[in-house]
Design a protein around this motif. Structure first.
Motif, short mmCIF file in Angstrom:
data_model
loop_
_atom_site.label_atom_id
_atom_site.label_comp_id
_atom_site.label_asym_id
_atom_site.label_seq_id
_atom_site.Cartn_x
_atom_site.Cartn_y
_atom_site.Cartn_z
N UNK A 173 -8.50 -5.32 2.55
CA UNK A 173 -9.19 -4.33 3.37
C UNK A 173 -8.31 -3.08 3.50
N UNK A 174 -8.18 -2.38 2.38
CA UNK A 174 -7.31 -1.20 2.39
C UNK A 174 -8.08 -0.01 1.82
N UNK A 175 -7.99 1.13 2.50
CA UNK A 175 -8.67 2.33 2.01
C UNK A 175 -7.73 3.06 1.05
N UNK A 176 -7.75 2.62 -0.21
CA UNK A 176 -6.79 3.16 -1.18
C UNK A 176 -6.96 4.67 -1.39
N UNK A 177 -8.23 5.14 -1.37
CA UNK A 177 -8.43 6.58 -1.59
C UNK A 177 -7.75 7.41 -0.51
N UNK A 178 -7.90 6.96 0.73
CA UNK A 178 -7.25 7.68 1.84
C UNK A 178 -5.74 7.68 1.65
N UNK A 179 -5.19 6.54 1.24
CA UNK A 179 -3.74 6.45 1.04
C UNK A 179 -3.28 7.40 -0.06
N UNK A 180 -4.00 7.44 -1.16
CA UNK A 180 -3.60 8.30 -2.28
C UNK A 180 -3.62 9.77 -1.85
N UNK A 181 -4.63 10.13 -1.03
CA UNK A 181 -4.74 11.53 -0.58
C UNK A 181 -3.53 11.98 0.24
N UNK A 182 -2.89 11.06 0.94
CA UNK A 182 -1.76 11.46 1.81
C UNK A 182 -0.58 11.97 1.01
N UNK A 183 -0.46 11.54 -0.25
CA UNK A 183 0.69 11.88 -1.10
C UNK A 183 2.01 11.42 -0.47
N UNK A 184 1.92 10.52 0.49
CA UNK A 184 3.14 10.05 1.17
C UNK A 184 3.72 8.81 0.51
N UNK A 185 4.83 8.36 1.07
CA UNK A 185 5.42 7.10 0.59
C UNK A 185 4.62 5.95 1.19
N UNK A 186 4.30 4.96 0.35
CA UNK A 186 3.55 3.80 0.84
C UNK A 186 4.45 2.57 0.83
N UNK A 187 4.50 1.89 1.96
CA UNK A 187 5.28 0.65 2.02
C UNK A 187 4.32 -0.49 2.39
N UNK A 188 4.23 -1.48 1.55
CA UNK A 188 3.35 -2.62 1.83
C UNK A 188 4.19 -3.81 2.23
N UNK A 189 3.87 -4.41 3.37
CA UNK A 189 4.49 -5.66 3.78
C UNK A 189 3.51 -6.79 3.45
N UNK A 231 11.91 16.61 -0.72
CA UNK A 231 11.34 17.04 -2.00
C UNK A 231 10.21 16.14 -2.48
N UNK A 232 10.05 15.00 -1.85
CA UNK A 232 9.12 14.01 -2.41
C UNK A 232 7.85 13.82 -1.62
N UNK A 233 7.93 13.89 -0.31
CA UNK A 233 6.75 13.52 0.47
C UNK A 233 6.90 14.02 1.90
N UNK A 234 5.79 14.04 2.61
CA UNK A 234 5.89 14.45 4.00
C UNK A 234 5.32 13.40 4.95
N UNK A 235 5.07 12.21 4.43
CA UNK A 235 4.65 11.15 5.35
C UNK A 235 5.01 9.78 4.79
N UNK A 236 5.01 8.82 5.71
CA UNK A 236 5.32 7.44 5.34
C UNK A 236 4.22 6.56 5.93
N UNK A 237 3.72 5.64 5.15
CA UNK A 237 2.63 4.77 5.62
C UNK A 237 3.03 3.32 5.43
N UNK A 281 5.90 5.50 -4.47
CA UNK A 281 6.08 6.92 -4.17
C UNK A 281 7.27 7.48 -4.93
N UNK A 282 7.32 8.82 -4.95
CA UNK A 282 8.37 9.49 -5.74
C UNK A 282 9.78 9.08 -5.30
N UNK A 283 9.93 8.75 -4.01
CA UNK A 283 11.27 8.40 -3.51
C UNK A 283 11.87 7.21 -4.27
N UNK A 284 11.00 6.40 -4.87
CA UNK A 284 11.52 5.21 -5.58
C UNK A 284 12.41 5.60 -6.75
N UNK A 285 12.21 6.80 -7.28
CA UNK A 285 13.02 7.23 -8.42
C UNK A 285 14.48 7.47 -8.01
#
Ligand code: SAH
Length: 494
Positions: free
Chosen positions: A154-170, A135-141, A233-237
């Motif tokens: 050095x991160x392409x934030x716009x590209x990441x936002x467009x994916x609408x996926x869950x973002x995990x930063x290490x 229900x929340x996303x269709x990709x994980x980055x 991402x929405x999954x955090x809720x």
């Protein structure tokens, strides 16, 4: 012949998350090269004889540079050693595993890689965040938030936002404000659920849940430090409903296990599974008495005894060692009946294909002496200075016995200073005592003048508790002398 290098992913912290293949490789290692993110419980699994090289931190607290690590792996393999390179999480996910293999490949050194469970998925999971949900996303980055000194991220934030996926930063703790700002500027909604999971899968795990707009501030207030993963991402809720790990009964509790090293494993593992932080401080060790003329003599005359009584797994092991050293096996025990003080000793007998004919209803020395079916003499094989309650009961019942010491309990703890500091620095420290001798070992280790009023001795039985009380240790006693009851006592008490 060169040796082999196995790159092993140790997982994110919980020792249960090391894979079976990784464990096998570790057990066979002659050299283990490990770094900072590998948990102490996994380091404890390294074979005793193996050479252990910590490349995460040198004396001056600086990590060993990468090219030196590569060189160490190569040198040890060229010496013909079986080398394990143990890395946190998965070796190939921001772990420089690939770089370490390059030099080996160049020199024709055989290598293998054992994938590990990555913190990118496991830390959120233990924080109640499934990294994807239909229900929340269709990709994980998975993104590195590592910032080179003096450079912008050095991160392409716009590209990441467009994916609408869950973002995990290490590796993103220090750049957390920039990461959140970057996503906001690129158009992600300020109310997007977000979280930080610090020291994920370990007993010290903390989850900070917030929104994209508030996360950086909340994390700063909470004093979040590396290692931590940032999830956006929405999954955090979902975390509020799914956070199972934080609700484990012993979460946040520290339990000290004082049993001898070879017997601490099961108790420690069970406590860890319940969420406890477990510190293993074996305060006693058992040393078989060898030679043991009294045992030689008694075994010669085994036919004179109706019963052979054993009061600890160590006693069973000492008996077995004697049999083996004499070129004998279980058949040498003939018709003598076997009595075990409790189920632990019974299980140890079973390991050698032997069954206890008698186990008292209450698992202690007094009940063993009082309940042992009458008839014939009893041969007791146990530690020096075993509890007098057993022989007193037998004497009271006019049962003949020989009480033979087959091993000695020695009190030692090379890390006694550390133990004393832990005792003084932790409120409500729970210390497990599985025999009166573990109490004596503990007290002699930290020093009889220590302040015991802040701890609670979790005792397996009445005699153990009595010993602890002698030293002014506040106690609680399990309802039966079993590991189950001891674990239950610890869980109930919190
Ligand atoms: N190869 C590792 C990642 C190495 S990069 C893996 O697969 O997990 C180091 C980063 O991993 C840390 O900065 C942190 O972001 C993350 N990390 C490692 N262990 C962690 C843990 N127990 N909890 C949270 N994050 C962790």
């Amino acid at each position: 012949m060169p040796g082999k290098v196995t790159l092993v992913g140790a997982g994110p912290g919980d020792p249960g998350l090391l894979t079976r293949k990784g464990l096998k490789a570790l057990e066979r290692a002659e050299v283990v090269v490990y770094d900072r993110l590998v948990s102490p419980a996994i380091l404890a699994l390294m074979p005793e004889g193996a050479e252990k090289i910590n490349v995460g931190k040198q004396a001056a607290r600086h990590p060993v540079p990468q090219d030196q690590i590569n060189q160490i792996l190569l040198d040890k393999a060229l010496e013909g050693k079986n080398v394990v390179r143990l890395k946190g999480g998965d070796p190939f996910l921001f772990g420089r595993g690939g770089e370490e293999l390059e030099l080996l490949a160049e020199h024709g050194i055989p290598f293998e890689e054992v994938p590990g469970i990555t913190s990118a998925i496991a830390a959120p999971a233990y924080g109640g965040i499934p990294v994807t949900h239909r229900d929340c996303c269709s990709s994980l980055h998975i993104i590195t938030g590592h910032q080179r000194a003096g450079k912008a991220l050095d991160i392409d934030f716009e590209a990441l936002v467009r994916t609408k996926g869950t973002l995990v930063f290490l590796m993103g703790v220090s750049a957390l404000p920039q990461i959140c700002q970057g996503l906001l500027t690129a158009g992600m909604g300020p109310n997007m659920p977000a979280a930080v999971v610090e020291r994920g899968t370990t007993p010290a795990q903390r989850r900070i849940s917030a929104t994209l707009e508030t996360l950086a501030e909340r994390a700063e207030q909470a004093g979040v430090e590396s290692p931590a993963v940032i999830v956006v991402g929405k999954v955090c809720a979902l975390a509020e409903d799914f956070d199972w790990f934080d609700h484990l009964p012993l979460k946040g509790k520290t339990v000290v296990v004082t049993r001898p090293k070879e017997r601490s494993g099961t108790l420690s593992a069970r406590l860890r599974d319940l969420g406890a932080e477990v510190w293993e401080y074996p305060c006693i060790a058992t040393l078989p008495l060898d030679p043991c003329p009294a045992l030689d003599d008694a075994m010669e005359r085994l036919g004179d005894y109706e019963w052979l009584a054993l009061t600890s797994p160590a006693g069973v092991d000492a008996l077995w060692r004697w049999l083996e050293a004499s070129g004998k096996d279980a058949r040498a025990l003939g018709n003598v009946k076997l009595a075990a003080i409790g189920p632990g000793t019974g299980r140890e007998l079973k390991k050698y294909g032997l069954k206890a004919d008698y186990v008292p209803e209450v698992y202690d020395a007094a009940h063993l002496g009082a309940g042992l079916p009458a008839g014939g003499n009893v041969l007791i094989l146990r530690a020096e200075e075993g509890s007098p309650a057993l022989t007193e009961e037998l004497a009271r019942r006019n049962i003949g016995y020989d009480d033979i010491a087959t091993y000695r309990t020695v009190y030692e703890n090379p890390r006694s200073q550390e133990l004393r500091e832990a005792l003084e620095g932790t409120d409500g420290l729970l210390v497990t005592f599985t025999s009166a001798s573990t109490v004596k070992g503990f007290v002699s280790s930290v020093g009889a003048d220590a302040d015991f009023s802040n701890m609670v001795g979790m005792c397996i039985g009445a005699q153990t508790a009595a010993e602890a009380q002698k030293h002014g240790i506040p106690v609680k006693t399990a309802r039966a002398a079993t590991m189950d009851a001891l674990v239950e006592l610890i869980t109930e008490g919190v």
